[in-house]
Write a protein that holds these residues in place. Sequence first.
Motif, mmCIF file in Angstrom:
data_model
loop_
_atom_site.group_PDB
_atom_site.id
_atom_site.type_symbol
_atom_site.label_atom_id
_atom_site.label_comp_id
_atom_site.label_asym_id
_atom_site.label_seq_id
_atom_site.Cartn_x
_atom_site.Cartn_y
_atom_site.Cartn_z
ATOM 1 N N THR A 1 51.820 35.956 15.792
ATOM 2 C CA THR A 1 50.824 36.525 14.876
ATOM 3 C C THR A 1 50.966 35.940 13.482
ATOM 4 O O THR A 1 49.975 35.562 12.836
ATOM 5 C CB THR A 1 50.969 38.056 14.831
ATOM 6 O OG1 THR A 1 50.615 38.597 16.107
ATOM 7 C CG2 THR A 1 50.072 38.666 13.764
ATOM 8 N N GLU B 1 48.489 43.492 21.095
ATOM 9 C CA GLU B 1 47.454 43.236 22.099
ATOM 10 C C GLU B 1 48.072 43.127 23.491
ATOM 11 O O GLU B 1 47.575 43.706 24.466
ATOM 12 C CB GLU B 1 46.700 41.952 21.763
ATOM 13 C CG GLU B 1 45.600 41.622 22.760
ATOM 14 C CD GLU B 1 44.924 40.288 22.463
ATOM 15 O OE1 GLU B 1 43.821 40.069 22.990
ATOM 16 O OE2 GLU B 1 45.505 39.470 21.711
ATOM 17 N N TYR C 1 49.105 39.820 18.125
ATOM 18 C CA TYR C 1 49.260 39.386 19.512
ATOM 19 C C TYR C 1 50.220 40.274 20.294
ATOM 20 O O TYR C 1 50.006 40.537 21.483
ATOM 21 C CB TYR C 1 49.750 37.941 19.552
ATOM 22 C CG TYR C 1 48.722 36.922 19.126
ATOM 23 C CD1 TYR C 1 47.452 36.904 19.692
ATOM 24 C CD2 TYR C 1 49.027 35.962 18.165
ATOM 25 C CE1 TYR C 1 46.514 35.961 19.316
ATOM 26 C CE2 TYR C 1 48.101 35.011 17.774
ATOM 27 C CZ TYR C 1 46.842 35.017 18.355
ATOM 28 O OH TYR C 1 45.902 34.078 17.962
ATOM 29 N N SER D 1 38.061 41.394 21.486
ATOM 30 C CA SER D 1 38.743 41.278 22.769
ATOM 31 C C SER D 1 38.264 42.350 23.727
ATOM 32 O O SER D 1 37.590 43.305 23.363
ATOM 33 C CB SER D 1 40.259 41.422 22.563
ATOM 34 O OG SER D 1 40.608 42.777 22.377
ATOM 35 N N LYS E 1 39.690 44.890 17.459
ATOM 36 C CA LYS E 1 39.772 43.586 16.831
ATOM 37 C C LYS E 1 41.209 43.082 16.865
ATOM 38 O O LYS E 1 42.145 43.842 16.660
ATOM 39 C CB LYS E 1 39.276 43.649 15.382
ATOM 40 C CG LYS E 1 37.780 43.727 15.254
ATOM 41 C CD LYS E 1 37.281 43.277 13.890
ATOM 42 C CE LYS E 1 37.849 44.084 12.749
ATOM 43 N NZ LYS E 1 37.219 43.695 11.448
ATOM 44 N N THR E 2 41.358 41.785 17.100
ATOM 45 C CA THR E 2 42.676 41.164 17.059
ATOM 46 C C THR E 2 42.673 40.111 15.952
ATOM 47 O O THR E 2 41.653 39.885 15.287
ATOM 48 C CB THR E 2 43.015 40.502 18.402
ATOM 49 O OG1 THR E 2 42.249 39.286 18.534
ATOM 50 C CG2 THR E 2 42.710 41.433 19.571
ATOM 51 N N VAL E 3 43.806 39.445 15.795
ATOM 52 C CA VAL E 3 43.890 38.391 14.775
ATOM 53 C C VAL E 3 42.913 37.250 15.068
ATOM 54 O O VAL E 3 42.608 36.456 14.170
ATOM 55 C CB VAL E 3 45.325 37.832 14.671
ATOM 56 C CG1 VAL E 3 46.238 38.845 14.015
ATOM 57 C CG2 VAL E 3 45.864 37.420 16.029
ATOM 58 N N GLU E 4 42.433 37.172 16.293
ATOM 59 C CA GLU E 4 41.443 36.145 16.632
ATOM 60 C C GLU E 4 40.072 36.472 16.040
ATOM 61 O O GLU E 4 39.218 35.596 15.916
ATOM 62 C CB GLU E 4 41.298 36.028 18.154
ATOM 63 C CG GLU E 4 42.562 35.594 18.876
ATOM 64 C CD GLU E 4 42.795 34.100 18.778
ATOM 65 O OE1 GLU E 4 41.884 33.395 18.297
ATOM 66 O OE2 GLU E 4 43.872 33.641 19.189
ATOM 67 N N ASP E 5 39.875 37.725 15.673
ATOM 68 C CA ASP E 5 38.540 38.186 15.280
ATOM 69 C C ASP E 5 38.336 38.298 13.771
ATOM 70 O O ASP E 5 37.224 38.569 13.332
ATOM 71 C CB ASP E 5 38.262 39.562 15.899
ATOM 72 C CG ASP E 5 38.360 39.549 17.415
ATOM 73 O OD1 ASP E 5 37.771 38.645 18.033
ATOM 74 O OD2 ASP E 5 39.034 40.428 17.983
ATOM 75 N N LYS F 1 49.723 32.346 13.375
ATOM 76 C CA LYS F 1 48.262 32.281 13.456
ATOM 77 C C LYS F 1 47.637 32.537 12.085
ATOM 78 O O LYS F 1 46.714 31.831 11.664
ATOM 79 C CB LYS F 1 47.756 33.317 14.465
ATOM 80 C CG LYS F 1 46.247 33.463 14.545
ATOM 81 C CD LYS F 1 45.580 32.210 15.072
ATOM 82 C CE LYS F 1 44.089 32.457 15.304
ATOM 83 N NZ LYS F 1 43.392 31.222 15.756
ATOM 84 N N GLU G 1 38.554 36.811 9.791
ATOM 85 C CA GLU G 1 38.597 35.635 8.926
ATOM 86 C C GLU G 1 39.577 35.918 7.787
ATOM 87 O O GLU G 1 39.399 36.878 7.033
ATOM 88 C CB GLU G 1 37.213 35.337 8.367
ATOM 89 C CG GLU G 1 37.181 34.195 7.358
ATOM 90 C CD GLU G 1 37.721 32.904 7.935
ATOM 91 O OE1 GLU G 1 38.643 32.330 7.310
ATOM 92 O OE2 GLU G 1 37.230 32.477 8.996
ATOM 93 N N ASN H 1 45.555 29.833 9.697
ATOM 94 C CA ASN H 1 44.178 30.120 9.303
ATOM 95 C C ASN H 1 44.022 30.317 7.797
ATOM 96 O O ASN H 1 42.942 30.701 7.334
ATOM 97 C CB ASN H 1 43.671 31.356 10.036
ATOM 98 C CG ASN H 1 43.393 31.072 11.501
ATOM 99 O OD1 ASN H 1 43.603 29.967 11.980
ATOM 100 N ND2 ASN H 1 42.918 32.071 12.224
#
Length: 299
Positions: free
Chosen positions: A46, A181, A178, A2, A7-11, A49, A13, A53
């Motif tokens: 969060t 962030e 999230y 971001s 790093k966020t939870v989007e980044d 998400k 695996e 995943n």
Amino acid sequence: MSTLGKKTVEDIEVKGRNVLVRCDFNVPMKDGVITNDNRIVAALPTIKKLIENGGRVILCSHLGKPKNGPEEKFSLAPVAVRLSELLGKPVVFANDDNVAGENAKAAVAAMQDGDVVLLQNTRFRKEETKNLPEFSKDLADLVGTDGAYVNDAFGSAHRAHCSTAGVTDYIKDTAVGYLMEKEIRYLGNAVNDPVRPFVAILGGAKVADKLNVIENLLNKVDTLIIGGGMGAYLRARSALCGVFRRGFHTGAGVPRIGRLFSADRQRAGLVAPRAFRTRRTRTPRAFPHGRRHGLFGPL
């Protein structure tokens, strides 16, 4: 990554991996019933998400301030029930006074992708608030060598505790959630590129925790308004020196408080209450003079 540079939870695996998530479930309760679930609701994006995943989500949080080890009134069991209702799926509560003991290990070992486990109150371990490596390593061992860590507890992130700081010595794949962030982004924009006039309001009871914040904000804001118990104390720092036991009234901090109220600082926009009232208290041990601050008057 971001635009925060973190790093966020989007980044990360997470499929098939254990993910330790530090949340802020320090919710108000009465007789074991949650009276306000806002902090639980704030953590949902969060958690959802990570579930979507395929992560194996291990949640941890503190609740209250247990003084003598585990206490039933500070158990996170009601949080697990409410969280299960909000997620619409089971949340396994690892009722383990050791937090990361045998019950917790068994609950984690039984997890499948998308499962959620909530650990017991992290402050049931006295090492937590002292950030001692024993508990940090215990938490990391639950996750395993291939695990990840997500901090989504903005309200606790400033504390160097095992579950917020120490555990990252052992888990290297880390990110923010999230909620973290959003708060970091909002505060960053507000402080670094503010709309003026820029007014900040700061409250709380413990002056010692916030002296650095006050001094830093005075260099950035047009006006800083200090309220709450801290505001009453700052204004009454001499007259009621013995009343405030939890606050900051002796030692090296006194000259710093004096500087805050210098003429230069007043012109710079530091505002504290001019008047306040005291009331009798039923807790003489906490307030030796039998009185504590109460509502206070105009700024």
